[in-house]
Motif scaffolding. Structure first.
Motif, PDB file in Angstrom:
ATOM      1  N   ARG A  19       0.796  -1.223   0.000  1.00 23.52           N
ATOM      2  CA  ARG A  19       0.000   0.000   0.000  1.00 23.52           C
ATOM      3  C   ARG A  19       0.831   1.278   0.000  1.00 23.52           C
ATOM      4  N   PRO A  20       1.920   1.371   0.773  1.00 19.95           N
ATOM      5  CA  PRO A  20       2.686   2.627   0.746  1.00 19.95           C
ATOM      6  C   PRO A  20       3.150   3.023  -0.653  1.00 19.95           C
ATOM      7  N   LEU A  21       3.508   2.039  -1.475  1.00 15.24           N
ATOM      8  CA  LEU A  21       3.924   2.355  -2.841  1.00 15.24           C
ATOM      9  C   LEU A  21       2.787   2.986  -3.636  1.00 15.24           C
ATOM     10  N   HIS A  22       1.595   2.461  -3.464  1.00 16.97           N
ATOM     11  CA  HIS A  22       0.455   2.985  -4.212  1.00 16.97           C
ATOM     12  C   HIS A  22       0.048   4.370  -3.713  1.00 16.97           C
ATOM     13  N   TYR A  23       0.134   4.568  -2.407  1.00 21.07           N
ATOM     14  CA  TYR A  23      -0.142   5.905  -1.885  1.00 21.07           C
ATOM     15  C   TYR A  23       0.882   6.910  -2.414  1.00 21.07           C
ATOM     16  N   ALA A  24       2.136   6.475  -2.483  1.00 18.61           N
ATOM     17  CA  ALA A  24       3.181   7.357  -3.006  1.00 18.61           C
ATOM     18  C   ALA A  24       2.936   7.673  -4.481  1.00 18.61           C
ATOM     19  N   PHE A  25       2.508   6.664  -5.233  1.00 16.78           N
ATOM     20  CA  PHE A  25       2.233   6.904  -6.657  1.00 16.78           C
ATOM     21  C   PHE A  25       1.030   7.828  -6.816  1.00 16.78           C
ATOM     22  N   ALA A  26       0.019   7.668  -5.967  1.00 18.45           N
ATOM     23  CA  ALA A  26      -1.142   8.554  -6.028  1.00 18.45           C
ATOM     24  C   ALA A  26      -0.728   9.997  -5.751  1.00 18.45           C
ATOM     25  N   LEU A  67      -6.787   1.396  -0.590  1.00 17.70           N
ATOM     26  CA  LEU A  67      -7.531   1.276   0.667  1.00 17.70           C
ATOM     27  C   LEU A  67      -8.303  -0.037   0.724  1.00 17.70           C
ATOM     28  N   GLY A  68      -8.823  -0.454  -0.426  1.00 15.94           N
ATOM     29  CA  GLY A  68      -9.577  -1.702  -0.470  1.00 15.94           C
ATOM     30  C   GLY A  68      -8.716  -2.942  -0.571  1.00 15.94           C
ATOM     31  N   GLY A  69      -7.408  -2.766  -0.772  1.00 14.51           N
ATOM     32  CA  GLY A  69      -6.522  -3.921  -0.874  1.00 14.51           C
ATOM     33  C   GLY A  69      -6.766  -4.766  -2.106  1.00 14.51           C
ATOM     34  N   ALA A  70      -7.258  -4.136  -3.182  1.00 13.05           N
ATOM     35  CA  ALA A  70      -7.564  -4.871  -4.416  1.00 13.05           C
ATOM     36  C   ALA A  70      -6.273  -5.091  -5.201  1.00 13.05           C
ATOM     37  N   ARG A  71      -5.558  -6.144  -4.868  1.00 15.72           N
ATOM     38  CA  ARG A  71      -4.228  -6.366  -5.420  1.00 15.72           C
ATOM     39  C   ARG A  71      -4.248  -6.536  -6.939  1.00 15.72           C
TER      40      ARG A  71
END
Length: 302
Positions: A19-26, A67-71
């Protein structure tokens, strides 16, 4: 039982969402949208607007998916957003370049697993990939020839016409070819036994596919500059014409390198590929090399 993990929990634990990677990309996508808004007098205002809106939508969608963890959805998003960001480059900002690298690294870290393509779809996608890639190589060779003609021609018509044709090829054919080659290459690699990061030759080809858009973006600006510079019959390409020749030759050499990698398949497996190899496989086979033949009964191999 309360302490017993549910079915599928082990798979989720072994393949985290990151998740941290995706938040950073967002967050990066939001910054990229602002970067596009600060570009003064873009050549393609519509593409600037599309890129701004696209990055804002990407930031919101990525946050929701994380947030939903939809990998699976996250992996699909990053893979699909790679060629889209390449098109965003024509909005006038260089922000998509690190975004493409960031997205590719995120997918690699997540170690995606995709179902194998069936025989017929695999052949269709492979045919598309080979056809588009061959056409792309032919275009690169043609544009290299035009770059040489523009830099060395004495007549104004040939000199200026070469850069006009390069500009047309670049916008109308090369850009769609790059996007299609990346998309079909991802489908073929992820939908077959080769994977995206399991074998060195596939990983190197993927790296080349990320480097080439950077070169394409730079040389597009040079082609446009040379087209305007040679509009005057007295105009001369100068040193920029020679730089463009070197750029196009390097571009073509990278594509030929990708061809050689596809045919020779050097390097064996990466550490990610070795980690996913069957536990009972011989060491050289796990590394990607040929398996050693078994010894005949009653004999030992020296």
């Amino acid at each position: 039982m309360r302490g017993r993990p549910r079915r599928g929990d082990a798979g989720r634990m072994s393949t985290p969402t990151r998740r941290p990677l995706h938040y950073a990309f967002a967050a990066y996508a939001a910054v990229a949208a602002l970067a596009f808004q600060t570009v003064p007098d873009p050549k393609y205002p519509l593409m600037q607007t599309i890129a701004t809106g696209g990055y804002l939508v990407a930031a919101a969608l990525l946050t929701v998916l994380a947030l939903g963890g939809a990998r699976r959805s996250l992996i699909g998003f990053h893979l699909g957003f790679l060629p889209v960001q390449f098109l965003f480059l024509f909005g006038g900002s260089e922000a998509p370049l690190p975004g493409m690298l960031f997205g590719a690294l995120t997918v690699a870290v997540m170690r995606p697993r995709f179902p194998r393509l069936r025989r017929t779809p695999r052949r269709v996608w492979l045919t598309l990939h080979v056809g588009v890639s061959v056409g792309w190589l032919g275009l690169a060779t043609a544009m290299s020839t035009l770059a040489i003609a523009g830099a060395t021609a004495d007549g104004h018509a040939v000199r200026h016409g070469a850069y006009v044709l390069m500009h047309v090829f670049d916008l109308a054919i090369v850009i769609p070819s790059v996007a299609l080659a990346i998309i079909t290459g991802l489908v073929v690699s992820l939908g077959t036994k080769w994977g995206l990061v399991k074998h060195w030759w596939v990983l190197l080809k993927f790296a080349i596919s990320l480097v080439i858009p950077i070169i394409a973006t730079v040389q597009s600006g040079w082609i446009e500059e040379l087209e305007h510079r040679t509009l005057d019959p007295a105009g001369d390409p100068g040193g920029l014409g020679l730089v463009l020749v070197c750029c196009m030759l390097g571009y073509t050499a990278l594509l030929w390198t990708a061809v050689v990698l596809s045919v020779v398949k050097p390097g064996g497996r990466t550490r990610w590929g070795r980690a996913g190899a069957p536990a009972g496989a011989p060491a050289d086979r796990r590394a990607g090399g040929p398996a050693r033949p078994p010894a005949p009964a009653g004999r030992r191999l020296s």
